[in-house]
Design a protein around this motif. Sequence first.
Motif, PDB file in Angstrom:
ATOM      1  N   VAL A  63      30.328  42.248  43.427  1.00 33.50           N
ATOM      2  CA  VAL A  63      31.613  42.331  42.742  1.00 33.50           C
ATOM      3  C   VAL A  63      31.542  41.465  41.494  1.00 33.50           C
ATOM      4  N   LEU A  64      31.981  42.032  40.365  1.00 34.18           N
ATOM      5  CA  LEU A  64      32.051  41.297  39.098  1.00 34.18           C
ATOM      6  C   LEU A  64      33.519  41.184  38.723  1.00 34.18           C
ATOM      7  N   GLU A  65      34.058  39.966  38.769  1.00 38.28           N
ATOM      8  CA  GLU A  65      35.485  39.772  38.537  1.00 38.28           C
ATOM      9  C   GLU A  65      35.740  38.964  37.273  1.00 38.28           C
ATOM     10  N   LEU A  66      36.658  39.472  36.448  1.00 39.63           N
ATOM     11  CA  LEU A  66      37.117  38.789  35.242  1.00 39.63           C
ATOM     12  C   LEU A  66      35.964  38.290  34.372  1.00 39.63           C
ATOM     13  N   ILE A  67      35.092  39.228  33.991  1.00 41.05           N
ATOM     14  CA  ILE A  67      34.071  38.936  32.985  1.00 41.05           C
ATOM     15  C   ILE A  67      34.202  39.986  31.887  1.00 41.05           C
ATOM     16  N   PRO A  68      33.726  39.701  30.663  1.00 39.65           N
ATOM     17  CA  PRO A  68      33.841  40.678  29.576  1.00 39.65           C
ATOM     18  C   PRO A  68      33.179  42.006  29.929  1.00 39.65           C
ATOM     19  N   ALA A  69      33.764  43.075  29.457  1.00 40.54           N
ATOM     20  CA  ALA A  69      33.273  44.414  29.789  1.00 40.54           C
ATOM     21  C   ALA A  69      31.823  44.612  29.361  1.00 40.54           C
ATOM     22  N   ALA A  70      31.462  44.089  28.182  1.00 41.36           N
ATOM     23  CA  ALA A  70      30.092  44.266  27.695  1.00 41.36           C
ATOM     24  C   ALA A  70      29.088  43.577  28.610  1.00 41.36           C
ATOM     25  N   LEU A  71      29.453  42.412  29.113  1.00 43.33           N
ATOM     26  CA  LEU A  71      28.570  41.688  30.032  1.00 43.33           C
ATOM     27  C   LEU A  71      28.444  42.437  31.351  1.00 43.33           C
ATOM     28  N   ALA A  72      29.551  42.939  31.872  1.00 44.73           N
ATOM     29  CA  ALA A  72      29.511  43.696  33.122  1.00 44.73           C
ATOM     30  C   ALA A  72      28.653  44.944  32.977  1.00 44.73           C
ATOM     31  N   TRP A  73      28.763  45.604  31.833  1.00 48.85           N
ATOM     32  CA  TRP A  73      27.940  46.805  31.585  1.00 48.85           C
ATOM     33  C   TRP A  73      26.467  46.434  31.569  1.00 48.85           C
ATOM     34  N   ALA A  74      26.123  45.337  30.871  1.00 52.89           N
ATOM     35  CA  ALA A  74      24.724  44.916  30.771  1.00 52.89           C
ATOM     36  C   ALA A  74      24.152  44.581  32.147  1.00 52.89           C
ATOM     37  N   ILE A  75      24.937  43.896  32.982  1.00 55.77           N
ATOM     38  CA  ILE A  75      24.479  43.555  34.333  1.00 55.77           C
ATOM     39  C   ILE A  75      24.295  44.816  35.168  1.00 55.77           C
ATOM     40  N   THR A  76      25.229  45.739  35.041  1.00 54.27           N
ATOM     41  CA  THR A  76      25.154  46.992  35.803  1.00 54.27           C
ATOM     42  C   THR A  76      23.908  47.789  35.429  1.00 54.27           C
ATOM     43  N   GLU A  77      23.599  47.836  34.125  1.00 56.13           N
ATOM     44  CA  GLU A  77      22.403  48.538  33.664  1.00 56.13           C
ATOM     45  C   GLU A  77      21.130  47.833  34.127  1.00 56.13           C
ATOM     46  N   ARG A  78      21.193  46.525  34.260  1.00 52.55           N
ATOM     47  CA  ARG A  78      20.022  45.715  34.603  1.00 52.55           C
ATOM     48  C   ARG A  78      19.669  45.828  36.087  1.00 52.55           C
ATOM     49  N   LEU A  79      20.702  45.924  36.939  1.00 59.55           N
ATOM     50  CA  LEU A  79      20.490  45.918  38.375  1.00 59.55           C
ATOM     51  C   LEU A  79      20.247  47.310  38.934  1.00 59.55           C
ATOM     52  N   THR A  80      19.580  47.356  40.068  1.00 53.85           N
ATOM     53  CA  THR A  80      19.434  48.629  40.783  1.00 53.85           C
ATOM     54  C   THR A  80      20.519  48.792  41.843  1.00 53.85           C
ATOM     55  N   ILE A  81      21.158  47.684  42.245  1.00 56.09           N
ATOM     56  CA  ILE A  81      22.241  47.747  43.232  1.00 56.09           C
ATOM     57  C   ILE A  81      23.575  47.963  42.519  1.00 56.09           C
ATOM     58  N   PRO A  82      24.579  48.512  43.210  1.00 52.27           N
ATOM     59  CA  PRO A  82      25.869  48.780  42.563  1.00 52.27           C
ATOM     60  C   PRO A  82      26.624  47.503  42.208  1.00 52.27           C
ATOM     61  N   THR A  83      27.414  47.605  41.141  1.00 54.49           N
ATOM     62  CA  THR A  83      28.378  46.560  40.796  1.00 54.49           C
ATOM     63  C   THR A  83      29.771  47.138  40.971  1.00 54.49           C
ATOM     64  N   ILE A  84      30.673  46.313  41.458  1.00 57.90           N
ATOM     65  CA  ILE A  84      32.064  46.720  41.646  1.00 57.90           C
ATOM     66  C   ILE A  84      32.923  45.809  40.775  1.00 57.90           C
ATOM     67  N   GLY A  85      33.589  46.373  39.803  1.00 61.46           N
ATOM     68  CA  GLY A  85      34.336  45.579  38.854  1.00 61.46           C
ATOM     69  C   GLY A  85      35.796  45.404  39.216  1.00 61.46           C
ATOM     70  N   ILE A  86      36.331  44.249  38.844  1.00 58.19           N
ATOM     71  CA  ILE A  86      37.763  44.006  38.885  1.00 58.19           C
ATOM     72  C   ILE A  86      38.071  43.144  37.660  1.00 58.19           C
ATOM     73  N   GLY A  87      38.682  43.747  36.665  1.00 55.42           N
ATOM     74  CA  GLY A  87      38.874  43.068  35.402  1.00 55.42           C
ATOM     75  C   GLY A  87      37.574  42.907  34.648  1.00 55.42           C
ATOM     76  N   ALA A  88      36.648  43.846  34.832  1.00 54.40           N
ATOM     77  CA  ALA A  88      35.333  43.768  34.189  1.00 54.40           C
ATOM     78  C   ALA A  88      34.998  45.046  33.426  1.00 54.40           C
ATOM     79  N   GLY A  89      35.976  45.875  33.151  1.00 50.74           N
ATOM     80  CA  GLY A  89      35.742  47.068  32.351  1.00 50.74           C
ATOM     81  C   GLY A  89      35.242  48.263  33.136  1.00 50.74           C
ATOM     82  N   ALA A  90      35.022  49.344  32.407  1.00 53.19           N
ATOM     83  CA  ALA A  90      34.666  50.623  33.026  1.00 53.19           C
ATOM     84  C   ALA A  90      33.170  50.828  33.199  1.00 53.19           C
ATOM     85  N   GLY A  91      32.349  49.861  32.784  1.00 59.94           N
ATOM     86  CA  GLY A  91      30.912  50.037  32.847  1.00 59.94           C
ATOM     87  C   GLY A  91      30.278  49.703  34.175  1.00 59.94           C
ATOM     88  N   CYS A  92      31.065  49.268  35.147  1.00 54.28           N
ATOM     89  CA  CYS A  92      30.535  48.946  36.475  1.00 54.28           C
ATOM     90  C   CYS A  92      30.302  50.219  37.284  1.00 54.28           C
TER      91      CYS A  92
END
Length: 279
Positions: free
Chosen positions: A178-207
């Motif tokens: 879970v990625l909570e309250l981080i900038p959307a661009a950062l959440a997107w970058a982490i999501t692209e970097r990882l092979t496991i899913p990210t679940i966002g809350i206040g982290a934009g649509a890129g999760c």
Amino acid sequence: MPTTIAELARMKAAGEPIAMVTCYDHASALLCQAAGMKVLLVGDSLGQVVLGHRDTLSVSVGDMVRHAAAVVRGAPDALVVGDLPFLSYTSPAQAIESAGRLMREGQVGVVKLEGGRSIAPTVRTLVDFGIPVMGHLGFTPQSSHQIGVKVQGKSAEAAAAIIADADALQAAGACAIVLELIPAALAWAITERLTIPTIGIGAGAGCSGQVQVWHDILGFSGKPPFRHTRRFGEVGAAITSALSDYAGSVADGSFPTAANAATMDEAVVTAALALADRD
């Protein structure tokens, strides 16, 4: 067929967004089951939205077990994730005991805990014991007194730390983060970097998916506390109206009517009174 962590991995790989919602009781779980929700989170946020505490810190493992079990009974097809509450995983041994209770008694499929590199060894221990783990980075409510309730990872240094934490959790065997309250661009970058899913809350649509609190999306209370929430219904207003109508109907005598009660022959009542008086 119950949702599994393998299904979450497949959805991440296929680019299928994952919808997750917090759920705290059996009645709510029945509605989630009917709506086809694949993933439910029994969050320690129940301390605030259900038990009335000012934060999550008062929630116990026993609280989590009780609420998780009720949710699992109501939504047998969902993957139910349960939070490990504050100070319930301060060592690998304690984490095993707490997570074991949550899985054995609460019947959850995954446990969630907060933190990054500092708890990666604990995550690895849990996974090695067969306990699936979901991580939680960014704003971590159990640390709110230290970090404040605000967006995390806004500087290059802070963002790099969250990235390193995400890498460590994945390497330790976490099945999602879970990625909570981080900038959307950062959440997107982490999501692209990882092979496991990210679940966002206040982290934009890129999760890989999103999670929202039950009471926020259904409009149970006043204005949602954060801008990342969105109301999808006004259930609170409907409930208030129904309760008001009920109280008014009792007060004016329009409820209950004869149709709301069982009937009985007057002769039977008379005979019962006679027997009672005789006894």
